[in-house]
Design a protein around this motif. Structure first.
Motif, PDB file in Angstrom:
ATOM      1  N   ALA A 645       0.781  -1.475  -0.581  1.00  0.00           N
ATOM      2  CA  ALA A 645      -0.157  -0.104  -0.026  1.00  0.00           C
ATOM      3  C   ALA A 645       1.013   0.980  -0.047  1.00  0.00           C
ATOM      4  CB  ALA A 645      -1.110   0.324   1.184  1.00  0.00           C
ATOM      5  N   ASP A 646       0.348   2.072  -0.158  1.00  0.00           N
ATOM      6  CA  ASP A 646       1.270   3.770  -0.844  1.00  0.00           C
ATOM      7  C   ASP A 646       1.275   4.044   1.176  1.00  0.00           C
ATOM      8  OD1 ASP A 646       1.426   3.480  -3.625  1.00  0.00           O
ATOM      9  OD2 ASP A 646      -0.519   3.918  -3.375  1.00  0.00           O
ATOM     10  N   ARG A 647       0.184   3.674   1.824  1.00  0.00           N
ATOM     11  CA  ARG A 647       0.025   4.222   2.686  1.00  0.00           C
ATOM     12  C   ARG A 647      -1.026   3.352   3.582  1.00  0.00           C
ATOM     13  NH1 ARG A 647      -4.201   9.567   2.944  1.00  0.00           N
ATOM     14  NH2 ARG A 647      -3.888   9.991   4.865  1.00  0.00           N
ATOM     15  N   VAL A 648      -0.739   3.465   4.670  1.00  0.00           N
ATOM     16  CA  VAL A 648      -1.736   2.335   6.175  1.00  0.00           C
ATOM     17  C   VAL A 648      -2.112   4.024   7.043  1.00  0.00           C
ATOM     18  CG1 VAL A 648      -1.023   1.163   7.440  1.00  0.00           C
ATOM     19  CG2 VAL A 648       0.666   1.008   5.890  1.00  0.00           C
ATOM     20  N   LEU A 649      -3.669   2.930   7.834  1.00  0.00           N
ATOM     21  CA  LEU A 649      -4.228   3.760   8.955  1.00  0.00           C
ATOM     22  C   LEU A 649      -4.665   2.569   9.379  1.00  0.00           C
ATOM     23  CD1 LEU A 649      -7.033   5.410   6.372  1.00  0.00           C
ATOM     24  CD2 LEU A 649      -4.910   6.714   6.955  1.00  0.00           C
ATOM     25  N   VAL A 650      -3.752   2.742  10.781  1.00  0.00           N
ATOM     26  CA  VAL A 650      -3.848   2.061  11.876  1.00  0.00           C
ATOM     27  C   VAL A 650      -5.541   2.819  11.873  1.00  0.00           C
ATOM     28  CG1 VAL A 650      -2.963   1.403  13.956  1.00  0.00           C
ATOM     29  CG2 VAL A 650      -1.612   1.672  11.467  1.00  0.00           C
TER      30      VAL A 650
END
Ligand SMILES: Nc1ncnc2c1ncn2[C@@H]1O[C@H](COP(=O)(O)OP(=O)(O)OP(=O)(O)O)[C@@H](O)[C@H]1O
Length: 688
Positions: A645-650
């Protein structure tokens, strides 16, 4: 952060097709990867990196949660065999009858018949004529006794022949008219039932996911089968019967009054006790029929729940417990049915007794008057025949009231269902989306969004989030953190409680539903296949796609070979041979469907089920293909997905607690770094 997440036990929640066994559970706050199925296969290096946090402590359930849980159990998604009894009678969804406007049953019936009022009037006229032919019989008998027989004695057979011919004519006319009426009524009834079934189906499709989570499929099935059937009985038998009864009563009373005012008046007076009986029967049977219909629906709901959840039922050995609760519900239904029959029997006995007593009294009085020469014998004979005919339909009136009560209870439920308004309404003035930039997807903005389900407290406290066009965003977090809720807002399965979700600057609430569905596609974990062929299943998002395009999509995802090897290739019926299509293959078909639909935004609820290793890799590879060229949000359960992924949201307790490129988060000391470390350790352990 406490209080931001609805403290409900997630396992009890009805979550429709998205509700699957959890792969992420919580142990304290640390994530530990555990061995997947592949590890047991001995192929440790390539085992799928399914993140599992064992031993999630169940969260306490609130009253609201308990209510939802009750509904969920009825839905069949709350466990393999939750009891079907309502949990909290305060919630309309736990009862079978949803609130509907007053006289909803009558208005619904009227709205179904109104467009056909011309045909109804013609049918009524035919019945009027038919009754006139039928009710002429006793009058002809009176004429025969009082006029034709004396004329015959005087050597004139003409009147008797005329009476015979008239009797035959009336019989023929009545038969012909009866046939015409049955045909006309059947046509009207079939149209009405077709329209009602269509309305229920269209309405069910238009209602939001939240409604379906709570109402349960069993109840919907019950509405469109047994409840529609109750209306069919009313229309086919009840209404015809009622019309015939009303017409015959008017004819007969008119004839009786014409033949003899005294007997006619007595007959009218005898209707007072009968009317009281009918009134009492109606009052009592409303209650009985409502509970009978609810009991029937509970049996169907339980049945549907068991069949829908047959796998968990069998794997948790719930058969015996289910048998017991089914037997209990069946017993309730049997008792309700018995009560209805008893009410009917009580009515029939009392009404017959009253009618026979009235008939006997009138015949005695009439005979007395014949003896004193006040009344002709023929008139008494005809009156006795008319009186019999007058009281005969009283039983049938009970039958009609029966079917009316049953249909009214059913219509009330259908009306309650049809009165539900979708919580995600179509826009009054739809707005166009700007032209899509080629190969990029669209920008998504959550603008001061907050959200809570109707049945619970706030799940997502106010937040803002921008996903640029073309970005692949992985959402991770413990079970119940709000990942699915976040993406469901993006797919507009729900509208936010506050704030807006924007697609290229346009509020999702303003986007025309067709444009929304072609721009935002969600692929759920269980990759549902509809009945039809594999090709039809792939083309669902673009029904006009050519066979070449369908095959090209399948080829791009590496699904072509397995589809080609099916008995009929792309024309294989997935239901008939559904068993041949494995979980991984279903995922590939679902990806091909998404690829062909080419949405600007793709939401992917990553499957948590362990596939075998080749299947796992094929799915992973296909996923990368399908994500390309669009904005993608993946509820990720595998670190390998997260890393691409380009970006991770936790997410944690409804909040986004970390946000950044995976490499940056791994380099830090936050939750994702811990998650990644645990994953690496497990890989090392797996290799050793
Ligand atoms: N239909 C619903 N009605 C009421 N509450 C719900 C509903 N669906 C989810 N919730 C609640 O919302 C919260 C977030 O759930 P959500 O499904 O978004 O979590 P998640 O992070 O996707 O979890 P998982 O990984 O287990 O699917 C949970 O507390 C859950 O109980």
């Amino acid at each position: 952060m406490t209080g931001t997440v609805r403290p409900a036990d997630r396992d009890e929640e009805p979550d429709g097709p998205e509700h699957v066994p959890q792969a992420v559970t919580q142990q304290g706050s640390r994530a530990v990867p555990v061995k997947g199925k592949a590890a047991e296969d001995g192929n440790r290096r390539h085992r799928p990196e399914v993140l599992v946090r064992p031993g999630a402590p169940p969260r306490p359930a609130t009253a609201g949660a308990a209510a939802t849980a009750g509904a969920a159990k009825e839905a069949g998604s709350g466990g393999p065999a939750g009891p079907a009894e309502p949990a909290d009678p305060a919630d309309a969804f736990d009862r079978d009858v949803l609130p509907a406007p007053p006289h909803a049953a009558r208005s619904l019936l009227a709205s179904l018949l109104r467009p056909r009022r011309g045909k109804v009037a013609v049918a009524a006229l035919v019945l009027l004529l038919q009754q006139a032919a039928v009710q002429a019989g006793p009058l002809l008998v009176a004429f025969a006794i009082d006029r034709a027989v004396p004329a015959l004695r005087a050597g004139d057979s003409g009147p008797l022949v005329a009476v015979g011919a008239a009797y035959l004519g009336c019989a023929l006319a009545s038969g012909r008219l009866q046939f015409a009426f049955v045909v006309a009524a059947a046509r009207i009834n079939q149209r009405v039932l077709m329209e009602l079934r269509g309305r229920i189906y269209r309405h069910a499709q238009a209602l939001d996911v939240d409604f379906h989570d709570r109402y349960t499929s069993g109840r919907l099935i019950s509405r469109s089968t047994t409840d529609v059937e109750a209306l069919r009985e009313l229309l086919d038998e009840g209404l015809q019967e009622l019309m015939a009864i009303v017409l015959s009563v008017f004819y007969i009373l008119g004839m009786l009054l014409w033949l003899d005012v005294g007997l006619g008046t007595a007959a009218v007076a005898s209707f007072v006790p009968l009317a009281l009986l009918v009134h009492d029967f109606r009052r009592r049977s409303v209650r009985v029929y409502r509970s009978k219909s609810t009991a029937m629906a509970s049996v169907i709901v339980k049945f549907a729940e068991t069949v829908n959840g047959i796998r968990p039922v069998q794997s948790f050995r719930r058969e015996r417990a289910n048998d017991e609760s089914f037997a209990r519900l069946n017993g309730v239904h049997e008792r309700a049915n018995g009560d209805a029959l008893l009410e009917m029997a009580r009515y029939v006995v009392l009404s017959r007794f009253t009618a026979n007593a009235a008939l006997a009294a009138m015949v005695l009085w009439g005979a007395h008057r014949v003896a004193s020469g006040e009344l002709g014998l023929g008139v008494l004979a005809a009156s006795a025949l008319y009186l019999r005919r007058l009281y005969d339909p009283i039983d049938r009136l009970g039958m009609f009231l029966n079917s009316w009560q049953s249909a009214a209870a059913s219509l009330e439920k259908i009306a309650g269902l049809l009165a539900q308004r979708p919580a995600v309404p179509e826009p009054a003035a739809p707005r166009e989306l700007p032209a899509r930039a080629g190969g990029k997807g669209r920008e998504v903005v959550f603008d001061r969004v907050d959200f809570g389900y109707r049945t619970g407290g706030e799940v997502l406290p106010a937040f803002g989030l921008t996903l640029s066009a073309g970005q692949t965003v992985a959402v991770v977090g413990a079970t119940g953190a709000g990942k699915s809720t976040l993406v469901k807002l993006l797919a507009r399965f729900y509208d936010p409680t506050g704030g807006r979700v924007l697609l290229d600057g346009v509020d999702l609430r303003d986007v025309e539903p067709g444009a929304l569905r072609s721009n935002v596609v969600m692929v759920t974990q269980e990759a549902f296949l509809f009945s039809g062929t594999v090709a039809e299943n792939i083309a669902i998002g673009r029904p006009d796609a050519t066979r070449e395009e369908i095959e090209a999509a399948a080829k791009a995802l590496g699904a072509h070979d397995f589809i080609d090897s099916l008995p009929d290739g792309y024309d294989t019926d997935v239901r008939k041979r559904g068993g041949r299509i494995s979980a991984g293959q279903r995922q590939l078909v679902a990806f091909a469907r998404a690829l062909l639909a080419d949405p600007a935004v793709l939401i992917l609820d990553e499957a948590t089920s362990s596939l075998d290793v080749p299947g796992e890799r094929a799915v992973q590879q296909a996923m990368l293909t399908v994500l390309r060229g669009r904005t993608a949000v993946v509820v990720a359960h595998r670190l390998s997905t997260v890393l691409v992924a380009d970006r991770v949201l936790v997410m944690e307790e409804g909040r986004i607690v970390e946000d950044g490129p995976p490499a940056q988060l791994i380099a830090g000391k936050g939750r994702f770094a811990g998650l990644h470390e645990a994953w690496r350790e497990s890989l090392v352990r797996g290799v050793q």
